[in-house]
Motif scaffolding. Structure first.
Motif, mmCIF file in Angstrom:
data_model
loop_
_atom_site.group_PDB
_atom_site.id
_atom_site.type_symbol
_atom_site.label_atom_id
_atom_site.label_comp_id
_atom_site.label_asym_id
_atom_site.label_seq_id
_atom_site.Cartn_x
_atom_site.Cartn_y
_atom_site.Cartn_z
ATOM 1 N N PHE A 74 0.818 -1.207 0.000
ATOM 2 C CA PHE A 74 0.000 0.000 0.000
ATOM 3 C C PHE A 74 0.855 1.261 0.000
ATOM 4 N N LEU A 75 1.981 1.243 0.693
ATOM 5 C CA LEU A 75 2.820 2.436 0.837
ATOM 6 C C LEU A 75 3.775 2.665 -0.331
ATOM 7 N N GLN A 76 3.774 1.787 -1.318
ATOM 8 C CA GLN A 76 4.686 1.958 -2.447
ATOM 9 C C GLN A 76 4.471 3.289 -3.169
ATOM 10 N N LYS A 77 3.237 3.705 -3.319
ATOM 11 C CA LYS A 77 2.963 4.961 -4.023
ATOM 12 C C LYS A 77 3.314 6.185 -3.178
ATOM 13 N N TYR A 78 3.674 5.968 -1.916
ATOM 14 C CA TYR A 78 4.103 7.058 -1.041
ATOM 15 C C TYR A 78 5.628 7.121 -0.911
ATOM 16 N N ASN A 79 6.316 6.335 -1.696
ATOM 17 C CA ASN A 79 7.774 6.333 -1.655
ATOM 18 C C ASN A 79 8.346 7.696 -2.057
ATOM 19 N N GLU A 80 9.545 7.964 -1.595
ATOM 20 C CA GLU A 80 10.215 9.236 -1.883
ATOM 21 C C GLU A 80 10.320 9.476 -3.386
ATOM 22 N N PRO A 127 2.678 16.579 -2.126
ATOM 23 C CA PRO A 127 3.346 15.315 -1.792
ATOM 24 C C PRO A 127 3.019 14.849 -0.374
ATOM 25 N N PHE A 128 2.888 13.545 -0.237
ATOM 26 C CA PHE A 128 2.787 12.925 1.083
ATOM 27 C C PHE A 128 3.782 11.773 1.098
ATOM 28 N N LYS A 129 4.900 11.993 1.763
ATOM 29 C CA LYS A 129 5.961 10.984 1.786
ATOM 30 C C LYS A 129 5.767 10.046 2.970
ATOM 31 N N ARG A 130 6.051 8.782 2.748
ATOM 32 C CA ARG A 130 5.842 7.793 3.804
ATOM 33 C C ARG A 130 6.716 8.040 5.019
ATOM 34 N N SER A 131 7.783 8.805 4.845
ATOM 35 C CA SER A 131 8.645 9.129 5.983
ATOM 36 C C SER A 131 7.891 9.933 7.044
ATOM 37 N N LEU A 132 6.783 10.588 6.662
ATOM 38 C CA LEU A 132 5.976 11.334 7.624
ATOM 39 C C LEU A 132 5.342 10.408 8.660
ATOM 40 N N LEU A 133 5.306 9.119 8.348
ATOM 41 C CA LEU A 133 4.692 8.154 9.256
ATOM 42 C C LEU A 133 5.679 7.608 10.276
ATOM 43 N N SER A 134 6.911 8.104 10.237
ATOM 44 C CA SER A 134 7.928 7.790 11.240
ATOM 45 C C SER A 134 8.068 6.283 11.481
ATOM 46 N N PHE A 135 7.839 5.834 12.714
ATOM 47 C CA PHE A 135 8.051 4.428 13.063
ATOM 48 C C PHE A 135 7.027 3.495 12.389
ATOM 49 N N VAL A 151 -2.618 11.297 -3.959
ATOM 50 C CA VAL A 151 -2.688 10.253 -2.933
ATOM 51 C C VAL A 151 -3.303 10.869 -1.680
ATOM 52 N N GLN A 152 -4.134 10.101 -1.011
ATOM 53 C CA GLN A 152 -4.772 10.603 0.196
ATOM 54 C C GLN A 152 -3.758 10.739 1.326
ATOM 55 N N PRO A 153 -3.922 11.759 2.167
ATOM 56 C CA PRO A 153 -3.074 11.849 3.358
ATOM 57 C C PRO A 153 -3.393 10.695 4.299
ATOM 58 N N LEU A 154 -2.408 10.258 5.037
ATOM 59 C CA LEU A 154 -2.559 9.118 5.937
ATOM 60 C C LEU A 154 -2.310 9.527 7.377
ATOM 61 N N VAL A 155 -2.873 8.750 8.274
ATOM 62 C CA VAL A 155 -2.553 8.842 9.690
ATOM 63 C C VAL A 155 -2.201 7.438 10.158
ATOM 64 N N ALA A 156 -1.029 7.298 10.750
ATOM 65 C CA ALA A 156 -0.606 6.001 11.286
ATOM 66 C C ALA A 156 -0.832 5.998 12.795
ATOM 67 N N VAL A 157 -1.326 4.875 13.290
ATOM 68 C CA VAL A 157 -1.557 4.702 14.721
ATOM 69 C C VAL A 157 -0.745 3.493 15.177
#
Length: 279
Positions: free
Chosen positions: A111-117, A146-154, A228-234
């Protein structure tokens, strides 16, 4: 023995039945002459050609009213649903057995492939905290924030490729459904609660679990081609006392005018899922 009159009557009936199909004396086939058949076939040919022409004309006029970029009629509800990844409302796994959580990890990574740098660096910079309104922009294609997956940290899968599943502190990703033109008022963020006596600690990424307003509004699949939609990781910080128990987690979009309490739609602005971690 049959009389002569009976035989003649039988012959007349057989002859009458054959004549109803084809009468050699009048040249009629199924009760119609060749000219009669020609006229009726011509009538139906003209009739059905007229119907086909009317249908084609109606479709042509209707297509003239459509816009390739913006739907003319929008019958979708104005409030988005909340979607969870991995794509399951019943997450159960043994943290000591990688095979038990491998599908969840693979689902998140795919799922996160499209959020790659590399995918997101081609998108345009936007102003955080402000809507990216582009109604007067030149051309039909809209710029994408842009919404980069790095924004999701851990929970990005970069530093921890197992998304916390191996340590019994799993990550889930949340996103809102796309709705053209949606501009949520306020400052929407995700808040999750666990239905149990003792609260469960959670970490949200990006900070405070917020959906930045710069990703709104959405202009449609064709105009916003790479959107791409913005994400929130929990990240659920489960402890040993939480293991081997099925926990019900409810996440809601709060801080805005988006609805999250409609009893007729359990996924409108919220989502509830179950999670069980076995030691």
């Amino acid at each position: 023995m049959a009389s002569t009159e009976d035989k003649e009557a039988s012959k007349e009936k057989a002859s009458s039945w054959k004549d109803s199909i084809y009468n050699p004396r009048t040249g009629e086939l199924l009760g119609r002459t060749a000219s009669s058949w020609a006229l009726i076939l011509l009538f139906y040919l003209v009739f059905y050609c007229f119907l086909a022409g009317m249908f084609a004309l109606t479709m042509w006029v209707m297509l003239l009213t459509l816009d390739d970029y913006v739907p003319r009629y929008r019958d979708r509800i104005p409030n988005p649903g909340l979607v969870i990844r991995p794509n399951s409302l019943d997450i159960s796994f043994n943290k000591s057995d990688p095979l038990k959580y491998a599908d969840y990890v693979k689902n998140l990574e795919t799922f996160l492939q499209k959020y790659n740098e590399t995918q997101q660096q081609v998108n345009d910079k936007c102003v955080p905290g402000d809507y990216t309104v582009q109604d007067d922009a030149e051309g039909m294609l809209k710029k994408v924030c842009p919404f980069k997956r790095s924004l999701l940290s851990f929970c990005s899968g970069i530093s921890d490729t197992n998304f916390g599943y191996h340590e019994g502190k799993p990550c889930v990703l949340l996103k809102m459904n796309r709705i053209i033109g949606l501009m949520p008022h306020g400052d929407p963020y995700v808040n999750c609660t666990v239905k149990k006596d003792n609260p469960v600690q959670m970490h949200y990424f990006p900070k405070e679990g917020r959906f930045d307003k710069m990703y709104f509004p959405y202009y449609g699949k064709k105009a916003h081609e790479n959107y791409v939609q913005p994400l929130v990781a929990v990240k659920l910080l489960l402890t040993k006392e939480d293991y081997n128990k099925e926990l019900a987690v409810e996440c809601k979009v709060e801080g805005s005018n988006l609805r999250n309490n409609d009893e007729r739609d359990k996924f409108l602005g919220r989502v509830t899922f179950r999670i069980k971690v076995v030691e």
